[in-house]
Motif scaffolding. Structure first.
Motif, PDB file in Angstrom:
ATOM      1  N   TRP A   1     -47.849  95.719  80.078  1.00  0.00           N
ATOM      2  CA  TRP A   1     -47.565  94.750  81.133  1.00  0.00           C
ATOM      3  C   TRP A   1     -46.711  93.582  80.651  1.00  0.00           C
ATOM      4  O   TRP A   1     -45.912  93.026  81.400  1.00  0.00           O
ATOM      5  CB  TRP A   1     -48.869  94.239  81.752  1.00  0.00           C
ATOM      6  CG  TRP A   1     -49.732  93.405  80.837  1.00  0.00           C
ATOM      7  CD1 TRP A   1     -50.756  93.836  80.068  1.00  0.00           C
ATOM      8  CD2 TRP A   1     -49.628  91.993  80.607  1.00  0.00           C
ATOM      9  NE1 TRP A   1     -51.324  92.798  79.369  1.00  0.00           N
ATOM     10  CE2 TRP A   1     -50.652  91.637  79.683  1.00  0.00           C
ATOM     11  CE3 TRP A   1     -48.801  90.987  81.090  1.00  0.00           C
ATOM     12  CZ2 TRP A   1     -50.840  90.347  79.230  1.00  0.00           C
ATOM     13  CZ3 TRP A   1     -48.998  89.687  80.646  1.00  0.00           C
ATOM     14  CH2 TRP A   1     -49.993  89.364  79.727  1.00  0.00           C
ATOM     15  N   SER A   2     -46.814  93.172  79.398  1.00  0.00           N
ATOM     16  CA  SER A   2     -46.053  92.032  78.893  1.00  0.00           C
ATOM     17  C   SER A   2     -44.553  92.319  78.890  1.00  0.00           C
ATOM     18  O   SER A   2     -43.745  91.497  79.332  1.00  0.00           O
ATOM     19  CB  SER A   2     -46.520  91.673  77.484  1.00  0.00           C
ATOM     20  OG  SER A   2     -45.799  90.551  76.991  1.00  0.00           O
ATOM     21  N   ILE A   3     -44.165  93.492  78.404  1.00  0.00           N
ATOM     22  CA  ILE A   3     -42.746  93.883  78.416  1.00  0.00           C
ATOM     23  C   ILE A   3     -42.255  94.032  79.850  1.00  0.00           C
ATOM     24  O   ILE A   3     -41.110  93.672  80.169  1.00  0.00           O
ATOM     25  CB  ILE A   3     -42.544  95.206  77.648  1.00  0.00           C
ATOM     26  CG1 ILE A   3     -42.923  95.029  76.173  1.00  0.00           C
ATOM     27  CG2 ILE A   3     -41.097  95.685  77.774  1.00  0.00           C
ATOM     28  CD1 ILE A   3     -42.060  94.019  75.443  1.00  0.00           C
ATOM     29  N   THR A   4     -43.115  94.542  80.714  1.00  0.00           N
ATOM     30  CA  THR A   4     -42.736  94.698  82.124  1.00  0.00           C
ATOM     31  C   THR A   4     -42.400  93.354  82.747  1.00  0.00           C
ATOM     32  O   THR A   4     -41.404  93.220  83.465  1.00  0.00           O
ATOM     33  CB  THR A   4     -43.888  95.360  82.910  1.00  0.00           C
ATOM     34  OG1 THR A   4     -44.201  96.623  82.329  1.00  0.00           O
ATOM     35  CG2 THR A   4     -43.490  95.563  84.372  1.00  0.00           C
ATOM     36  N   VAL A   5     -43.200  92.334  82.480  1.00  0.00           N
ATOM     37  CA  VAL A   5     -42.930  90.999  83.018  1.00  0.00           C
ATOM     38  C   VAL A   5     -41.615  90.465  82.465  1.00  0.00           C
ATOM     39  O   VAL A   5     -40.819  89.856  83.185  1.00  0.00           O
ATOM     40  CB  VAL A   5     -44.093  90.037  82.704  1.00  0.00           C
ATOM     41  CG1 VAL A   5     -43.736  88.614  83.141  1.00  0.00           C
ATOM     42  CG2 VAL A   5     -45.364  90.493  83.398  1.00  0.00           C
TER      43      VAL A   5
END
Length: 496
Positions: free
Chosen positions: A156-160
């Motif tokens: 999720w961090s890379i997605t954000v």
């Protein structure tokens, strides 16, 4: 050429803004795997972006008129870079609340396009144009559908962080392609607010949009986690179903605007709110996933169409204060998405079910339906009152006993009598004495037999001056055929 690009450009900008706006709710199931988030705080974290996203709609709508949509979109996207990066590095619920608050800028850009785009099109196309711009709501579907898929692969961090690239790209495109020559309106913000805040239609539209757009936002931010926890669906499946809800509501928005361009907008709203009320009642009975899907899709249809219809009405009634009016109405819609998730969460905590919350939605929808019917009726009365007051002919209305109930300004101008001086009296206050009693008997005989009389008659003004008028007296009857009042219209023929 630049002018023609504004509708697709601003619609794409809205898609980006809304996609960023709901990034937390879209990825909440994944964030909870790495961040300890109490169940009681989930509704607050997913709803908090709505706060600033609602409040900022007023100044952004105003500045869209002052400096143009190009700069407002550009500045908004640059500012969004900071909370998006902060959220990508979040490691606590507090971080998500802080970042989510400023993430609201993405939702606030809605008021920019609905203020800017009507400047480029004729009034009879405003409903469709604002409806097409409203397709930008699909940005929430983009996030709820795509973000979980990307998160499965990269986390999720890379997605954000991926959203940072999207924001930079569209900030650059907007700066280059945005209309530098857009018509500007620089009326001070407080002057615009003073010009509309007492208008009851502004607050009625705000309430209606509070419900339609509020329903859209509330279901958007609440469905992903609700479907996982309540129906044991997979996170991807819940995301897809939420995306379908968003897509239906979004594509119904231009349909609603198109219908409002061609038919009576209030009739369209009546149909939308009647169906929304029924759909909410269905959800209140806690059905299985099949009926729940039907109820949600029905709400998507009604909320989407209602959104488009309302933003046909706003510029129609507030043309000179469109920026502020759009900002206030859209702000109330955003706040409408903030409170329902919190309310549903509180009700669920107390009762263990969501039925009461959905039943409350149905009752609010029903109350709104009544208010729309009142507005429709009041509007007709207003039209009749305007005609009554502005017509050049003198008009007096009496009850069945011939006692004057109302007169118009033209009556006062001709006779010299004010409304207060003749209400409660009979028309014989104008009697000149030139006509015999038989003359008046013939008048009433004609009215009783034919329902009307027309002819010339001498009357006397308040100052004693006599004048000749052409008078028409008509009987107004009830359902049983009985006379309930008489309406006299007259115009002066000449002076003696």
């Amino acid at each position: 050429m630049i002018r023609k690009l504004q509708l697709p450009l601003q619609t794409m900008n809205l898609i980006v803004g809304f996609a960023v706006w709901v990034v937390i709710s879209s990825l909440m199931p994944y964030m909870r795997e790495d961040i300890s988030i109490p169940e009681s705080q989930i509704a607050l974290i997913t709803a908090i972006p709505v706060v600033l996203g609602s409040i900022l709609r007023i100044p952004l709508g105003y500045y869209a008129n002052v400096i143009g949509a190009r700069l407002v979109f550009f500045i908004s996207f640059i500012l969004l870079l900071f909370p998006v990066y902060y959220i990508s590095e979040a490691n606590s619920a507090t971080d998500l609340i802080i970042g989510g608050l400023f993430l609201g800028i993405g939702g606030a850009v809605f008021s920019v396009g609905v203020t800017s785009l009507p400047k480029y099109y004729a009034k009879e196309r405003h409903g469709l144009v604002n409806g097409i711009y409203g397709l930008g709501n699909i940005g929430t579907a983009v996030s709820t559908f795509a973000a979980p898929i990307i998160a499965n692969q990269f986390g999720w961090s890379i997605t954000v962080k991926f959203y940072l690239i999207v924001l930079l790209v569209f900030a650059l495109i907007t700066f280059i392609v945005g209309d530098r020559k857009e018509t500007k309106v620089k009326t001070p913000i407080m002057e615009q607010i003073k010009g509309i805040y007492k208008n009851e239609k502004l607050w009625l539209f705000s309430l209606l949009y509070f419900i339609t757009f509020g329903s859209f936002v509330a279901f958007t931010v609440y469905l992903p986690n609700f479907l996982v926890s309540n129906f044991d669906l997979s996170k991807v499946d819940a995301g897809i179903r939420t995306a379908i809800f968003i897509a239906v509501a979004t594509f119904m928005r231009p349909v609603g605007g198109w219908l409002a361009d061609r038919f009576n907008s209030l009739y369209m709203l009546i149909a939308a709110f009647a169906a929304l009320t029924v759909a909410a009642i269905l959800l209140a009975f806690s059905p299985g996933i099949a009926l729940y899907t039907i109820g949600c899709l029905a709400i998507a249809f009604c909320a989407g169409a209602g959104n488009g219809i309302i933003f046909k009405l706003v510029p129609q009634y507030f043309n000179n204060q469109a920026g502020i009016a759009n900002g206030i109405v859209s702000m109330m819609g955003g706040l409408g998405g903030f409170f329902p998730p919190l309310l549903l969460s509180a009700i669920h905590s107390l009762t263990g079910q969501y039925s009461i919350g959905f039943m409350l939605l149905s009752q609010v929808g029903l109350a709104s339906l009544v208010l729309i019917l009142w507005m429709l009726y009041h509007g007709k009365l207003t039209v009749m009152a305007d005609v009554f007051k502005s017509t050049a002919q003198g008009i007096l209305v009496t009850n069945s006993n011939g006692v004057i109930e109302s007169v118009n300004p033209a009556f006062t101008k001709v006779t010299g009598y004010t409304e207060e001086e003749v209400i409660g009296k009979k028309p014989n206050v104008l009697k000149s004495g030139r006509q015999s009693s038989e003359f008046y008997s013939e008048i009433w005989k004609s009215i009783r037999e034919h329902g009307m009389w027309q002819g010339e008659i001498w009357n006397r003004r308040k100052n004693g001056e006599e004048y000749l008028e052409l008078l028409n007296i008509s009987a107004v009857k009830d359902e049983t055929g009985e006379d309930i009042r008489y309406v006299g219209t007259f115009s002066v023929l000449n002076k003696e």
